[in-house]
Design an enzyme around this catalytic site. Structure first.
Site, PDB file in Angstrom:
ATOM      1  N   ASP A   1       0.789  -0.866  -0.255  1.00 12.65           N
ATOM      2  CA  ASP A   1      -0.350  -0.337   0.462  1.00 12.65           C
ATOM      3  C   ASP A   1       0.938   1.588  -0.084  1.00 12.65           C
ATOM      4  OD1 ASP A   1      -2.207   1.094   0.190  1.00 12.65           O
ATOM      5  OD2 ASP A   1      -2.582   0.981   2.082  1.00 12.65           O
ATOM      6  N   GLU A   2       0.231   2.504  -0.252  1.00 17.08           N
ATOM      7  CA  GLU A   2       1.181   3.724  -0.447  1.00 17.08           C
ATOM      8  C   GLU A   2       2.292   3.103  -1.137  1.00 17.08           C
ATOM      9  OE1 GLU A   2      -0.403   6.423  -0.019  1.00 17.08           O
ATOM     10  OE2 GLU A   2      -2.124   5.678   1.680  1.00 17.08           O
TER      11      GLU A   2
HETATM   12 MG    MG Z   1      -5.246   4.325   1.487  1.00 22.25          MG
END
Ligand code: MG
Ligand code: ADP
Length: 206
Positions: A101-102
């Protein structure tokens, strides 16, 4: 009776040399549901019994570290890292899926790491912002989008101004509630306090 055609694959060639993992990219502005989509998929991988390792960037400490947390508070355990190379130390021969994520926060070396995972037949799912607060492509995202050979999912949020379901941009707001300046630093971690999802018309950079 129809005879099946002989496989083009040589009998002596190990299958692992010709089968590869695939790369899915989930993208869109803040609040578009990228982390929620990851948590939804993670639940399925768990049900399917696929060994999955989840990563987040250490910068994303908005809610808590070592978790993916969506703005709607859906959570999943993750390893918070800064260097992409750390991903390779955390996987083993049984790992089937790697979720990141990210991903826009990671340096370019994430590309080589993703390629190594794919060559090890690992299904890689990354989520990240396609554009920064200025509306410009964010870090390694253009390369990841180009390399994706699985799904590319472009999510949208609700525009905080017109309330239509077409917010594709992330609006940064200054402390006084005014749109942030183009000169501001690229990375400023925040959520409701400093960002809104907005459509192209209402996205403003001073
Ligand atoms: Mg998010
Ligand atoms: P992302 O990871 O893309 O930033 P999240 O998965 O963390 O998004 O959060 C998505 C959730 O954010 C939505 O399900 C909703 O509850 C909430 N939300 C807050 N503001 C908005 C908005 N403007 N548009 C859509 N969802 C929003």
């Amino acid at each position: 009776m129809i005879k099946s055609r002989p496989s083009r694959q040589s009998k002596n060639q190990p299958a692992r040399l010709i089968s590869y993992g695939r790369l899915d990219v989930i993208t869109g502005p803040m609040f578009s549901g990228k982390s929620e989509e990851l948590v939804k998929r993670l639940q399925r991988y768990k049900i399917a019994g696929l060994k999955t390792v989840v990563f987040n960037h250490v910068l994303d400490n908005r809610y808590v570290t070592n978790r993916i947390v969506s703005h709607s508070k859906r959570k999943w355990r993750a390893v918070s890292i800064q260097n992409p190379e750390n991903i390779l130390n955390k996987i083993d021969k049984n790992t089937k899926v790697v979720v990141i994520d990210e991903v826009q926060f990671f340096p370019k070396t994430i590309i080589g790491v993703v390629n190594q995972l794919l060559q090890q037949h690992i299904h890689v799912v990354v989520a990240g912002l396609d554009t920064d607060f200025r509306g410009e492509p964010f870090g390694v995202m253009p390369q990841l989008l180009a390399l994706a050979d699985g799904e590319v999912v472009k999510l949208k949020a609700v525009c905080a101004v017109c309330k239509k379901w077409n917010a594709t941009r992330t609006q940064r707001l200054s402390a006084n509630g005014k749109p942030a300046s183009h000169r501001d630093a690229l990375i400023k971690v925040g959520a409701w306090d400093s960002y809104q999802a907005r459509c192209r018309i209402h996205h403003i950079v001073l």
